[in-house]
Design a protein around this motif. Structure first.
Motif, PDB file in Angstrom:
ATOM      1  N   ASP A   1       0.815  -1.216   0.000  1.00  0.00           N
ATOM      2  CA  ASP A   1       0.000   0.000   0.000  1.00  0.00           C
ATOM      3  C   ASP A   1       0.847   1.263   0.000  1.00  0.00           C
ATOM      4  OD1 ASP A   1      -2.412  -1.415   0.041  1.00  0.00           O
ATOM      5  OD2 ASP A   1      -2.326  -1.639   2.216  1.00  0.00           O
ATOM      6  N   ASN A   2       2.170   1.117   0.210  1.00  0.00           N
ATOM      7  CA  ASN A   2       3.066   2.273   0.211  1.00  0.00           C
ATOM      8  C   ASN A   2       3.618   2.518  -1.193  1.00  0.00           C
ATOM      9  OD1 ASN A   2       2.697   2.491   2.955  1.00  0.00           O
ATOM     10  ND2 ASN A   2       4.641   1.535   3.493  1.00  0.00           N
ATOM     11  N   PHE A   3       4.131   3.736  -1.390  1.00  0.00           N
ATOM     12  CA  PHE A   3       4.784   4.087  -2.655  1.00  0.00           C
ATOM     13  C   PHE A   3       6.005   4.938  -2.343  1.00  0.00           C
ATOM     14  CE2 PHE A   3       5.417   7.726  -5.523  1.00  0.00           C
ATOM     15  CZ  PHE A   3       5.864   7.069  -6.665  1.00  0.00           C
ATOM     16  N   PHE A   4       7.116   4.659  -3.043  1.00  0.00           N
ATOM     17  CA  PHE A   4       8.327   5.461  -2.888  1.00  0.00           C
ATOM     18  C   PHE A   4       8.878   5.770  -4.267  1.00  0.00           C
ATOM     19  CE2 PHE A   4      12.802   6.339  -2.001  1.00  0.00           C
ATOM     20  CZ  PHE A   4      12.694   7.170  -0.894  1.00  0.00           C
ATOM     21  N   SER A   5       9.020   7.041  -4.561  1.00  0.00           N
ATOM     22  CA  SER A   5       9.463   7.468  -5.889  1.00  0.00           C
ATOM     23  C   SER A   5      10.905   7.040  -6.167  1.00  0.00           C
ATOM     24  CB  SER A   5       9.353   8.991  -6.010  1.00  0.00           C
ATOM     25  OG  SER A   5       9.972   9.444  -7.202  1.00  0.00           O
ATOM     26  N   GLY A   6      11.149   6.651  -7.411  1.00  0.00           N
ATOM     27  CA  GLY A   6      12.500   6.314  -7.824  1.00  0.00           C
ATOM     28  C   GLY A   6      13.366   7.534  -8.064  1.00  0.00           C
ATOM     29  N   LYS A   7      12.782   8.728  -7.883  1.00  0.00           N
ATOM     30  CA  LYS A   7      13.537   9.963  -8.106  1.00  0.00           C
ATOM     31  C   LYS A   7      14.199  10.508  -6.841  1.00  0.00           C
ATOM     32  CE  LYS A   7      10.941  11.654 -12.116  1.00  0.00           C
ATOM     33  NZ  LYS A   7      10.236  12.817 -12.706  1.00  0.00           N
ATOM     34  N   VAL A   8      13.963   9.844  -5.710  1.00  0.00           N
ATOM     35  CA  VAL A   8      14.564  10.287  -4.449  1.00  0.00           C
ATOM     36  C   VAL A   8      15.165   9.102  -3.728  1.00  0.00           C
ATOM     37  CG1 VAL A   8      13.047  12.292  -4.143  1.00  0.00           C
ATOM     38  CG2 VAL A   8      12.339  10.067  -3.241  1.00  0.00           C
ATOM     39  N   THR A   9      16.037   9.400  -2.783  1.00  0.00           N
ATOM     40  CA  THR A   9      16.598   8.369  -1.927  1.00  0.00           C
ATOM     41  C   THR A   9      16.753   8.932  -0.521  1.00  0.00           C
ATOM     42  OG1 THR A   9      18.373   6.726  -1.711  1.00  0.00           O
ATOM     43  CG2 THR A   9      19.029   8.961  -2.318  1.00  0.00           C
ATOM     44  N   ILE A  10      17.039   8.065   0.447  1.00  0.00           N
ATOM     45  CA  ILE A  10      17.213   8.506   1.824  1.00  0.00           C
ATOM     46  C   ILE A  10      18.560   8.044   2.345  1.00  0.00           C
ATOM     47  CG2 ILE A  10      14.758   8.610   2.399  1.00  0.00           C
ATOM     48  CD1 ILE A  10      15.067   5.837   3.712  1.00  0.00           C
ATOM     49  N   GLY A  11      19.061   8.730   3.359  1.00  0.00           N
ATOM     50  CA  GLY A  11      20.335   8.384   3.958  1.00  0.00           C
ATOM     51  C   GLY A  11      21.158   9.616   4.260  1.00  0.00           C
ATOM     52  N   PRO A  12      22.412   9.447   4.646  1.00  0.00           N
ATOM     53  CA  PRO A  12      23.247  10.579   5.039  1.00  0.00           C
ATOM     54  C   PRO A  12      23.849  11.354   3.865  1.00  0.00           C
ATOM     55  CG  PRO A  12      24.452   8.537   5.322  1.00  0.00           C
ATOM     56  CD  PRO A  12      23.065   8.151   4.910  1.00  0.00           C
ATOM     57  N   ASP A  13      23.999  10.720   2.698  1.00  0.00           N
ATOM     58  CA  ASP A  13      24.651  11.379   1.566  1.00  0.00           C
ATOM     59  C   ASP A  13      23.816  12.553   1.055  1.00  0.00           C
ATOM     60  OD1 ASP A  13      26.885   9.775   1.499  1.00  0.00           O
ATOM     61  OD2 ASP A  13      25.960   8.283   0.180  1.00  0.00           O
ATOM     62  N   GLY A  14      24.422  13.735   1.023  1.00  0.00           N
ATOM     63  CA  GLY A  14      23.749  14.918   0.497  1.00  0.00           C
ATOM     64  C   GLY A  14      22.805  15.583   1.463  1.00  0.00           C
ATOM     65  N   SER A  15      22.698  15.033   2.678  1.00  0.00           N
ATOM     66  CA  SER A  15      21.777  15.586   3.673  1.00  0.00           C
ATOM     67  C   SER A  15      22.489  16.572   4.582  1.00  0.00           C
ATOM     68  CB  SER A  15      21.175  14.456   4.515  1.00  0.00           C
ATOM     69  OG  SER A  15      20.483  14.969   5.627  1.00  0.00           O
ATOM     70  N   CYS A  16      21.733  17.574   5.068  1.00  0.00           N
ATOM     71  CA  CYS A  16      22.301  18.547   5.996  1.00  0.00           C
ATOM     72  C   CYS A  16      22.380  17.990   7.405  1.00  0.00           C
ATOM     73  CB  CYS A  16      21.456  19.831   5.992  1.00  0.00           C
ATOM     74  SG  CYS A  16      19.823  19.638   6.743  1.00  0.00           S
ATOM     75  N   ALA A  17      21.825  16.794   7.617  1.00  0.00           N
ATOM     76  CA  ALA A  17      21.796  16.196   8.956  1.00  0.00           C
ATOM     77  C   ALA A  17      22.200  14.735   8.868  1.00  0.00           C
ATOM     78  CB  ALA A  17      20.407  16.349   9.573  1.00  0.00           C
ATOM     79  N   GLN A  18      21.981  14.015   9.949  1.00  0.00           N
ATOM     80  CA  GLN A  18      22.426  12.621  10.013  1.00  0.00           C
ATOM     81  C   GLN A  18      21.754  11.775   8.942  1.00  0.00           C
ATOM     82  OE1 GLN A  18      23.134  10.824  13.928  1.00  0.00           O
ATOM     83  NE2 GLN A  18      21.737   9.202  13.332  1.00  0.00           N
ATOM     84  N   ASN A  19      20.516  12.077   8.621  1.00  0.00           N
ATOM     85  CA  ASN A  19      19.778  11.429   7.545  1.00  0.00           C
ATOM     86  C   ASN A  19      18.890  12.460   6.879  1.00  0.00           C
ATOM     87  OD1 ASN A  19      20.355   8.598   7.183  1.00  0.00           O
ATOM     88  ND2 ASN A  19      19.538   8.249   9.252  1.00  0.00           N
ATOM     89  N   GLY A  20      18.453  12.162   5.684  1.00  0.00           N
ATOM     90  CA  GLY A  20      17.560  13.059   4.981  1.00  0.00           C
ATOM     91  C   GLY A  20      17.127  12.434   3.673  1.00  0.00           C
ATOM     92  N   MET A  21      16.371  13.185   2.885  1.00  0.00           N
ATOM     93  CA  MET A  21      15.929  12.722   1.571  1.00  0.00           C
ATOM     94  C   MET A  21      16.544  13.627   0.515  1.00  0.00           C
ATOM     95  SD  MET A  21      12.038  12.217   0.098  1.00  0.00           S
ATOM     96  CE  MET A  21      11.776  10.734   1.080  1.00  0.00           C
ATOM     97  N   VAL A  22      17.088  13.023  -0.545  1.00  0.00           N
ATOM     98  CA  VAL A  22      17.781  13.759  -1.601  1.00  0.00           C
ATOM     99  C   VAL A  22      17.251  13.305  -2.956  1.00  0.00           C
ATOM    100  CG1 VAL A  22      20.023  14.224  -2.680  1.00  0.00           C
ATOM    101  CG2 VAL A  22      19.853  14.026  -0.183  1.00  0.00           C
TER     102      VAL A  22
END
Length: 460
Positions: free
Chosen positions: A42-63
């Motif tokens: 029932d969930n959806f996650f776009s292939g245009k974004v990812t999550i994790g520390p890379d590119g994030s201003c904090a410990q984790n984020g979405m880029v």
């Protein structure tokens, strides 16, 4: 997530290894969490974004890993996996024996502690991706708070929080856990664990907004049941906040959806908004602040009684001014909520400040009428245009008496901080040498002082 980035401040192998290990851990947990999230059909996650520390201003984020267009869906999460008392494995217990508390958070906190300690909890990957601690001022030492945050309003807010947290745990939560120790693990009866869950709710929870009268998203039954529910929303709390955000969480009948509110280029971080929040609120509730002047929602308070005291001091007839000030404090201020709030463009509580200044300039005959009207119930309405206070540029049209009172009140407010603007500006030049607590506190204090200086300059 509002946890500060833990990037190396010095070039040394030990520190680099620590941060490399942390990054690897965050990446692995983010990947496991995304796998868990995507396993729900029932969930959806776009292939245009990812999550994790890379590119994030904090410990984790979405880029964004590809260009995203305004209006695109970034992810959808089924309401079935939102974490709250009615979705937890002990929902039947709450139904049978509800928890009543002043904060309204106790059931959510208890269910979170239970799911956190349960090895087979369906939310284990979610708890794993959350930071070990959210570095809120409530976890700082008292000495750190006094040194870094005096004058900002955060010290007082944290003291109130800590008192309420301890009282509610001892009087409500712990007795409930002991009463139901056969259902809820005894390891949940832990004040430190409780405070950790409180920090998660403060920093990461979402409250569903009330339904608009003309909205047809929910039936009447669902609206009544859901409108005030506080949720932990896996994935939504991965996004960091800035005032100039580019995504927004939308509440829908079967799911919650994160939607891009503007075009997002490949490589850019996706930012949600936690609301129109001043820096003191961001640091208090989420553990970070924005550098001046990025936060266009920033504010600083001027105590109402300070303005009254200064108006009294500046009056020619001090005895009569003292009478008005005393009456105002005794009869009116208890009906006023908060102090005078200064925003980035002017006074946000213009009606309130206008009322104070107007009362303090009343003649004896005018004040006698005002006293009589107050006995029937105070009303914040003088049927006059108060917009002259809403913009700094307009304040040149104020009377000299009013400008003097405002000027002196803002100047006096600057004295409550531990440092002055010049000292702050010297520290800002070496911002990278400061730890995250020092950085965020500096941004907070400097921003508030700059707003006070805007007000001072407007009333010169």
């Amino acid at each position: 997530m509002a946890t500060p980035a833990k990037r190396p401040r010095e070039e040394n192998n030990d520190q680099n290894n620590v941060n490399a290990d942390l990054k690897t851990l965050c990446t692995n947990r983010a990947n496991a969490f995304l796998k868990w999230f995507s396993s729900n059909d029932d969930n959806f996650f776009s292939g245009k974004v990812t999550i994790g520390p890379d590119g994030s201003c904090a410990q984790n984020g979405m880029v964004a890993i590809a260009d995203v267009q305004e209006g695109e869906s970034l992810f959808r999460i089924s309401r079935k996996i939102l974490l709250h008392p009615k979705s937890s494995s002990i929902s039947a217990l709450f139904e049978k024996d509800p928890v009543n508390s002043e904060s309204g958070w106790s059931e959510l906190l208890i269910c979170m502690m239970h799911e956190y300690n349960a090895k087979d909890s369906p939310w284990k990957p979610y708890f794993d991706v959350l930071p070990e601690t959210v570095d809120l001022p409530m976890f700082w030492t008292e000495e750190e708070r006094e040194k870094l945050l005096t004058g900002t309003g955060v010290v007082e807010a944290v003291n109130r929080d800590n008192k309420k947290i301890l009282t509610e745990f001892q009087s409500v939560v712990s007795p409930y856990l002991k009463k139901h120790k056969d259902t809820i693990s005894e390891s949940c009866d832990d004040l430190e664990l409780y405070k950790r869950m409180v920090s998660y709710v403060m920093a990461y929870s979402f409250t569903e907004p009330p339904k608009d009268d003309d909205s047809d998203d929910f039936g009447e039954e669902e609206e009544e049941e859901e409108k005030s529910t506080i949720y932990m929303v896996p994935m939504a709390d991965m996004l960091n906040h800035i005032a100039n955000n580019n995504a927004h969480l939308s509440f829908k009948p079967d799911c919650l959806e994160m939607i891009a509110t503007k075009d997002i280029k490949k490589g850019e971080e996706v930012f949600n908004t936690y609301g129109e929040l001043a820096n003191w609120h961001l640091l208090h509730m989420y553990g970070f602040s924005e550098a001046y002047p990025a936060n266009h929602y920033d504010t600083v308070d001027i105590p109402l009684d300070l303005i009254l005291d200064i108006a009294e001091e500046d009056a020619e007839n001090k005895e009569f001014a003292r009478k008005k000030s005393s009456f105002f404090k005794q009869k009116v201020m208890e009906d006023l909520i908060g102090d005078i709030v200064v925003g980035t463009n002017g006074i946000l509580t213009d009606d309130r400040l206008f009322m104070v200044l107007k009362v303090m300039e009343m003649s004896p005959s005018q004040f006698a009428i005002y006293e009589e009207e107050c006995e029937e119930g105070w009303e914040e309405d003088l049927d006059e245009d108060t917009s002259v206070l809403t913009e700094f540029e307009k304040m040149k049209d104020l009377s000299q008496t009013w400008k003097t009172i405002i000027y002196r009140s803002a100047t006096e407010s600057l004295k409550r901080y531990k440092t002055n603007v010049q000292e702050d500006e010297e520290k800002l030049k070496q911002i990278d040498s400061l730890n995250s607590r020092q950085q965020y506190s500096l941004h907070l204090c400097y921003g508030q002082k700059m707003l006070l200086y805007k007000l001072i300059n407007a009333c010169k």
